[in-house]
Design an enzyme around this catalytic site. Structure first.
Site: not given
Length: 484
Positions: A113, A143, A215
């Site tokens: 993402h 992901d 992230s």
């Protein structure tokens, strides 16, 4: 000795003792000069084994992605009957995440993402230099994405996530809010945590602070080995609330090595869409709550259809793994490959039976990580988690519902028809989106679901004061997922 003098001497002694403890904790020893107050640590001096190499292995990832937001316009000022509509205002914006080197040659692992939909990707190194990066491969299901940066970086060593224990110390390295290469510490708080009702990853829970920008950064054990990839915080949270989720290193390592070797992953595919069996639905199907998952649909061209599996049956287990939510099926198939055999236990309404299925190749899906966005565009607290599309019938159609959002919690589903927002009838999808944007903390939707005789009102509420929590099986009583 006067009482006041005695009290003053005791206070002075206590103050001296406290200062000595503080100096010792700061690394000061007798005979050393105290460190200047203005002195700061430089990158590479992290207080864990191999800290300097770890810092040089981590990068800040920048991705230039399109942004689009509706803008209110009027047909004509003062025109009778004029109504509000929306127009897309599209541009490009740089957003930041994190990543770390997993192989020689500049191979860097990050979250999918972080880079999905990017037209340009760059990486900022520990020394501040910014270099180009190329997307080599991605695995939306977990992901994860693999980049190749234009720099030689020291490679981090993989650790064994299965060796972690509750309370084990861990460190998160990344660039939260674009604070380049920050370190936060915590302990392991749990294992096999869920993000939503269909996510196949069993996340490591820890309390090292994660914020937007973390992230894709590594979660490290005390030896500086990677035991996880920091990916998300609970859906209800916007910033760190003390619950952080990381992809276990066992999954991340296999994905990274496969992407380096092949550039993509192929997974096994049954062709089933399933729903959790809880409460009244379980009773109606003659099952105990949580005993199996209900098969809602079967892909007609899939291996499951070829094996005679039908909608309405209950899937009890796959390869000996009991089913309770769609997430259980997703996890059971996470590492399965096309052509492998899967042993299924089912209930057809009359009796249990077993069948063997040889898996097909799972179709690609690039949208699976959209709602786990910790690094770029976390779901806004002002968002209800719903989008609309034009409808052939009355009102507008619900195009998508973000898992865990107010819309999902209210029971809205894709395909529902929204006839009105408040007391205003709706016929335009853009207008519906704008009216939600202008709504305050609560809004009522008049909804007609296929098969219902009459529409009903559903209230959406933005409960910004609620305590964030990590969801578990009980939170997914109506979870649906697939096809798997």
């Amino acid at each position: 000795m006067p009482y006041s003098t005695t009290r003053a001497l005791i206070a002075s002694a206590l103050l001296a003792a406290l200062l000595a403890v503080a100096q010792l904790n700061a690394g000061w020893r007798p005979g050393q000069a105290a460190a200047p107050a203005a002195e700061t640590q430089v990158p590479g001096s992290a207080p864990f084994e191999g800290g300097e190499a770890v810092i040089r292995s981590v990068v800040t990832v920048y991705a230039e992605r399109s942004v689009s937001r509706p803008v209110m316009v009027m047909n004509e000022a003062g025109e009778e009957g004029a109504r509000n509509s929306a127009e897309d205002q599209t541009g490009w914006s740089w957003r930041s995440g994190s990543g770390f080197a997993v192989a020689q040659g500049g191979y860097v692992l990050t979250n999918f993402h972080v880079v999905s939909g990017a037209r340009r990707i760059e990486a900022r190194l520990a020394n501040g230099r910014r270099v180009g990066a190329e997307l080599i491969g991605a695995d939306p299901l977990t992901d994860l994405a693999l980049l190749r940066v234009q720099a030689d970086l020291p490679v981090l060593e993989w650790g064994d996530d299965s060796a972690l224990r509750l309370g084990a110390p861990v460190l998160a390295v990344g660039s939260p809010l674009d604070f380049h290469l920050s370190v936060s510490s915590g302990v392991v708080g749990g294992f096999a945590r869920a993000y939503d009702g269909a996510d196949p990853v069993g996340y490591i829970q820890h309390d090292a602070a994660l914020n937007p920008g973390n992230s894709g950064g590594p979660l490290l054990d005390r030896h500086g080995h990677v035991v996880g990839v920091n990916t998300a915080i609970p859906q209800e949270a916007f910033f760190n609330v003390g619950i952080s989720l990381a992809i276990p290193s066992g999954i991340a390592r296999e994905v990274a090595e496969t992407l380096i070797e092949r550039g993509q992953l192929e997974r096994g595919y049954l062709g089933l869409t399933v729903r959790a069996l809880h409460g009244p639905l379980a009773s109606a199907m003659g099952r105990q709550s949580g005993e199996g998952v209900l098969i809602e649909a079967v892909d007609p061209d899939s291996a499951a259809a070829g094996a005679g599996i039908r909608a309405g049956q209950t899937l009890l287990a796959v390869n000996g793994i009991d089913m309770s939510t769609p997430r259980d099926l997703a996890r059971a198939l996470l590492l399965a490959r096309p052509g492998e055999r899967a042993a299924l236990s089912l209930h057809d309404g009359q009796a249990r039976y077993r069948v063997e299925v040889w898996l097909d190749r799972r179709p690609d899906n690039q949208d699976l990580a959209a709602s786990r966005d910790l690094g770029f565009e976390p779901v806004s607290r002002r968002g209800y988690g719903i989008s609309f599309a034009a409808s052939e019938g009355a009102g507008v159609q619900v195009a998508s519902v973000v898992p865990g959002s107010p819309a999902a919690q209210a029971g809205l589903r894709e395909g529902d028809a929204v006839l009105a927002i408040g007391a205003t009838d709706i016929t335009d999808a853009d207008e519906a989106q704008v009216r939600l944007m202008l709504a305050r903390r609560q809004v009522a939707l008049r909804v007609l679901r296929g098969g219902d005789d009459a529409p009903r009102y559903i209230a959406l509420a933005l409960d910004e004061g609620a305590t964030a929590h990590a969801p578990d099986h009980a939170a997914f009583a109506d979870a649906s997922g697939g096809p798997f």
